[in-house]
Design a protein around this motif. Structure first.
Motif, PDB file in Angstrom:
ATOM      1  N   LEU A 185       0.838  -1.204   0.000  1.00  0.00           N
ATOM      2  CA  LEU A 185       0.000   0.000   0.000  1.00  0.00           C
ATOM      3  C   LEU A 185       0.873   1.255   0.000  1.00  0.00           C
ATOM      4  O   LEU A 185       0.595   2.213  -0.734  1.00  0.00           O
ATOM      5  N   SER A 219      -3.784   6.808   0.440  1.00  0.00           N
ATOM      6  CA  SER A 219      -2.915   5.669   0.745  1.00  0.00           C
ATOM      7  C   SER A 219      -1.976   6.000   1.898  1.00  0.00           C
ATOM      8  O   SER A 219      -1.697   5.155   2.752  1.00  0.00           O
ATOM      9  N   ASP A 247      -2.217   3.701   5.269  1.00  0.00           N
ATOM     10  CA  ASP A 247      -1.142   2.844   5.778  1.00  0.00           C
ATOM     11  C   ASP A 247      -0.686   3.282   7.164  1.00  0.00           C
ATOM     12  O   ASP A 247      -0.345   2.461   8.007  1.00  0.00           O
TER      13      ASP A 247
END
Length: 199
Positions: free
Chosen positions: A13, A43, A47
């Motif tokens: 990711l 993203s 994450d």
């Protein structure tokens, strides 16, 4: 095994921002590029949130995340410069924090006394990153807002570099202070420790 698979997916990711950077170069359409900026921001948020809330934070992840993040950001800003959307002074002001932290990273790894210091993201740095993403969106979709944002980012970037430097120096001092033996008063009682000199 499940944790290992989760870590691999989390790192994928983070690394997804690298192909996004390539797509930003290859696709000239402003709306597509703006979408890539939003996806990169999502993203980055995801994450970080997953790593913190699922207990998946690792040293490797802490290295991959900022590298992928900076790779996308720097690439996007340079592409906008080459396309004539931002000026060279604006590029330099947008990247003040990135240049400063890159120099700091090299110094921290080159100086033996700083090698053991764990480099962590700082809140002010996260604010700068968010504003950089917003500035990119404005470059692509609303140019009149770019100059004031660039000025704000430049000021906060300088503050971020100072904050980051102070955090590294404080982290370096802690092991030395912990290793210093307590100073007694000669009667078996504990006295006040001598202050550690800052260098």
């Amino acid at each position: 095994m499940r944790r290992q698979a989760s870590l691999v997916l989390l790192n994928i990711l983070s690394l997804s921002r690298l192909p996004m950077a390539v797509a930003f170069i290859l696709v000239p359409d402003a709306m597509v590029r703006a979408t890539l900026v939003v996806l990169a921001a999502l993203s980055d948020f995801l994450d970080g949130w997953i790593a913190r809330n699922k207990g998946l934070a690792t040293r490797l992840g802490a290295l991959i995340d900022p590298v992928a993040d900076r790779a996308f950001m720097v690439t996007a800003i340079l592409v906008c410069y080459l396309d004539g959307l931002v000026s060279l002074p604006e590029v330099l002001l947008l990247l003040v924090r990135d240049i400063g932290t890159a120099v700091g990273f090299v110094v921290a790894r080159g100086v033996p006394a700083l090698r053991r210091v764990e480099l962590k993201a700082r809140m002010l740095g996260k604010v700068v990153t968010s504003l950089q993403l917003l500035a990119l969106l404005c470059v692509l979709l609303f140019p009149p807002a770019v100059r004031p944002l660039v000025a704000l980012i430049a000021l906060l970037s300088l503050a971020s570099v100072v904050d980051y430097t102070r955090a590294v120096l404080r982290a370096r001092m802690k092991p030395r202070e912990a290793a210093r033996p307590p100073v007694g008063d000669g009667h078996g009682t504990r006295g006040t420790p001598m202050p550690t000199a800052r260098k």
